[in-house]
Design a protein around this motif. Sequence first.
Motif, PDB file in Angstrom:
ATOM      1  N   PRO A   1      38.818  38.512  37.724  1.00 17.24           N
ATOM      2  CA  PRO A   1      38.076  38.092  38.931  1.00 17.24           C
ATOM      3  C   PRO A   1      37.449  39.261  39.687  1.00 17.24           C
ATOM      4  O   PRO A   1      36.309  39.168  40.165  1.00 17.24           O
ATOM      5  CB  PRO A   1      39.152  37.393  39.772  1.00 17.24           C
ATOM      6  CG  PRO A   1      40.180  36.951  38.783  1.00 17.24           C
ATOM      7  CD  PRO A   1      40.213  38.033  37.749  1.00 17.24           C
TER       8      PRO A   1
ATOM      9  N   ARG B   1      37.013  37.926  49.254  1.00 23.66           N
ATOM     10  CA  ARG B   1      38.173  38.033  48.357  1.00 23.66           C
ATOM     11  C   ARG B   1      39.481  38.087  49.141  1.00 23.66           C
ATOM     12  O   ARG B   1      39.505  38.640  50.234  1.00 23.66           O
ATOM     13  CB  ARG B   1      38.050  39.311  47.502  1.00 23.66           C
ATOM     14  CG  ARG B   1      37.070  39.196  46.367  1.00 23.66           C
ATOM     15  CD  ARG B   1      37.145  40.366  45.433  1.00 23.66           C
ATOM     16  NE  ARG B   1      36.279  41.472  45.865  1.00 23.66           N
ATOM     17  CZ  ARG B   1      35.998  42.554  45.116  1.00 23.66           C
ATOM     18  NH1 ARG B   1      36.502  42.661  43.919  1.00 23.66           N
ATOM     19  NH2 ARG B   1      35.224  43.494  45.572  1.00 23.66           N
TER      20      ARG B   1
ATOM     21  N   GLN C   1      40.159  34.862  48.441  1.00 23.16           N
ATOM     22  CA  GLN C   1      39.972  33.417  48.514  1.00 23.16           C
ATOM     23  C   GLN C   1      38.747  32.940  47.725  1.00 23.16           C
ATOM     24  O   GLN C   1      38.700  31.807  47.259  1.00 23.16           O
ATOM     25  CB  GLN C   1      39.848  32.973  49.973  1.00 23.16           C
ATOM     26  CG  GLN C   1      41.146  33.028  50.767  1.00 23.16           C
ATOM     27  CD  GLN C   1      41.511  34.446  51.228  1.00 23.16           C
ATOM     28  OE1 GLN C   1      40.703  35.363  51.116  1.00 23.16           O
ATOM     29  NE2 GLN C   1      42.722  34.609  51.744  1.00 23.16           N
ATOM     30  N   SER C   2      37.758  33.834  47.560  1.00 26.31           N
ATOM     31  CA  SER C   2      36.526  33.455  46.850  1.00 26.31           C
ATOM     32  C   SER C   2      36.665  33.512  45.338  1.00 26.31           C
ATOM     33  O   SER C   2      35.753  33.096  44.615  1.00 26.31           O
ATOM     34  CB  SER C   2      35.383  34.379  47.285  1.00 26.31           C
ATOM     35  OG  SER C   2      35.667  35.720  46.916  1.00 26.31           O
ATOM     36  N   GLN C   3      37.771  34.015  44.851  1.00 27.72           N
ATOM     37  CA  GLN C   3      37.907  34.241  43.409  1.00 27.72           C
ATOM     38  C   GLN C   3      38.435  32.999  42.690  1.00 27.72           C
ATOM     39  O   GLN C   3      39.487  33.026  42.049  1.00 27.72           O
ATOM     40  CB  GLN C   3      38.777  35.463  43.147  1.00 27.72           C
ATOM     41  CG  GLN C   3      38.083  36.750  43.590  1.00 27.72           C
ATOM     42  CD  GLN C   3      38.986  37.961  43.485  1.00 27.72           C
ATOM     43  OE1 GLN C   3      40.124  37.946  43.943  1.00 27.72           O
ATOM     44  NE2 GLN C   3      38.486  39.027  42.882  1.00 27.72           N
ATOM     45  N   THR C   4      37.683  31.915  42.809  1.00 29.01           N
ATOM     46  CA  THR C   4      38.005  30.689  42.089  1.00 29.01           C
ATOM     47  C   THR C   4      37.097  30.594  40.871  1.00 29.01           C
ATOM     48  O   THR C   4      35.982  31.142  40.859  1.00 29.01           O
ATOM     49  CB  THR C   4      37.791  29.455  42.967  1.00 29.01           C
ATOM     50  OG1 THR C   4      36.385  29.293  43.217  1.00 29.01           O
ATOM     51  CG2 THR C   4      38.549  29.584  44.298  1.00 29.01           C
ATOM     52  N   LYS C   5      37.556  29.898  39.877  1.00 19.56           N
ATOM     53  CA  LYS C   5      36.762  29.762  38.655  1.00 19.56           C
ATOM     54  C   LYS C   5      35.405  29.117  38.912  1.00 19.56           C
ATOM     55  O   LYS C   5      34.387  29.603  38.402  1.00 19.56           O
ATOM     56  CB  LYS C   5      37.544  28.977  37.607  1.00 19.56           C
ATOM     57  CG  LYS C   5      36.907  28.979  36.224  1.00 19.56           C
ATOM     58  CD  LYS C   5      37.833  28.408  35.178  1.00 19.56           C
ATOM     59  CE  LYS C   5      37.202  28.477  33.793  1.00 19.56           C
ATOM     60  NZ  LYS C   5      38.118  27.975  32.748  1.00 19.56           N
TER      61      LYS C   5
ATOM     62  N   ILE D   1      42.830  31.256  36.354  1.00 17.26           N
ATOM     63  CA  ILE D   1      41.915  31.199  37.487  1.00 17.26           C
ATOM     64  C   ILE D   1      41.579  29.733  37.750  1.00 17.26           C
ATOM     65  O   ILE D   1      41.188  29.002  36.843  1.00 17.26           O
ATOM     66  CB  ILE D   1      40.623  31.986  37.188  1.00 17.26           C
ATOM     67  CG1 ILE D   1      40.963  33.446  36.840  1.00 17.26           C
ATOM     68  CG2 ILE D   1      39.682  31.929  38.371  1.00 17.26           C
ATOM     69  CD1 ILE D   1      39.769  34.252  36.425  1.00 17.26           C
ATOM     70  N   VAL D   2      41.773  29.279  38.975  1.00 18.36           N
ATOM     71  CA  VAL D   2      41.536  27.873  39.303  1.00 18.36           C
ATOM     72  C   VAL D   2      40.485  27.750  40.399  1.00 18.36           C
ATOM     73  O   VAL D   2      40.132  28.713  41.037  1.00 18.36           O
ATOM     74  CB  VAL D   2      42.842  27.179  39.746  1.00 18.36           C
ATOM     75  CG1 VAL D   2      43.817  27.180  38.602  1.00 18.36           C
ATOM     76  CG2 VAL D   2      43.430  27.861  40.972  1.00 18.36           C
TER      77      VAL D   2
END
Length: 267
Positions: free
Chosen positions: A134, A191, A193-197, A266-267
């Motif tokens: 990520p 980041r 929190q923004s590191q979603t798939k 990663i979700v």
Amino acid sequence: MPDPFVSRSLDEIRFWSRIMKEHSFFLKLGFRCEDTQLINEANHFYATFEAIENRSLGFTVDSDPAVIRKFNEEVHSAASHIWAFKRKILGLILRCKLPGGTNFPLLVDHVSREANYFRNRLEELNLGRLDPLPDAIINENVFFLRIMADHAKFIGHLLDPSERQLVEQARNFSHDFDTLLYQAIDLSSMRPQSQTKPLLSQQLDENKVSVKSLRDFKKTARDLIEECRIKSIIHPLLADHVFREAERFLYIIDAFEASLNMNKQIV
């Protein structure tokens, strides 16, 4: 099985050593004829990175990792020295010590950022401290989007002003990539929190479309310059240079997309 450390190290060195070699040549073209010391230094770095490039081709993915780690250290030292050379040039330009030269300050800063990127990557490889996926996606996109935005600006300034349509296209690409860069910086500041798939995947999809368009524009410009069909002061090698860097960014995006699809964490 080939060692991923070896194959990754050789890939980085083969690509970036050629880039560093060409930077030396482009900087030399922008010096004044009386800047003999700077010209000699540029020639030295050209020879240094040409030798590194040639040496890298003598290794294979089955080479001893210990030998490659030592090679990385040597190349890291060379990259650090050319970075310092570029920053010295930038300081001279910004203090008006090189009046009449044709190296834009932003171009010199641009090539120094690439040297810093190269040496940092070699250090990360040797220490085994590559960014988690990520972070890597966001960091690489921030870096390369700025590189692409710079390229569009350089092309617009180096084309002859009478090439109005091409100049306007370059300006539009500059605007588009500035916008993508700001979006990537916003995602970075959000980041972790923004590191979603979904968000990372969307960033890659959006950037890929724009990079492909810019890559095609660069290819067209390169071919027209080589055929002497447009008016500019762009060296043919510079046109090919920026095209290859766009290709590199697309290669990295493709690799990230493949890794993201395989990563279940990663979700």
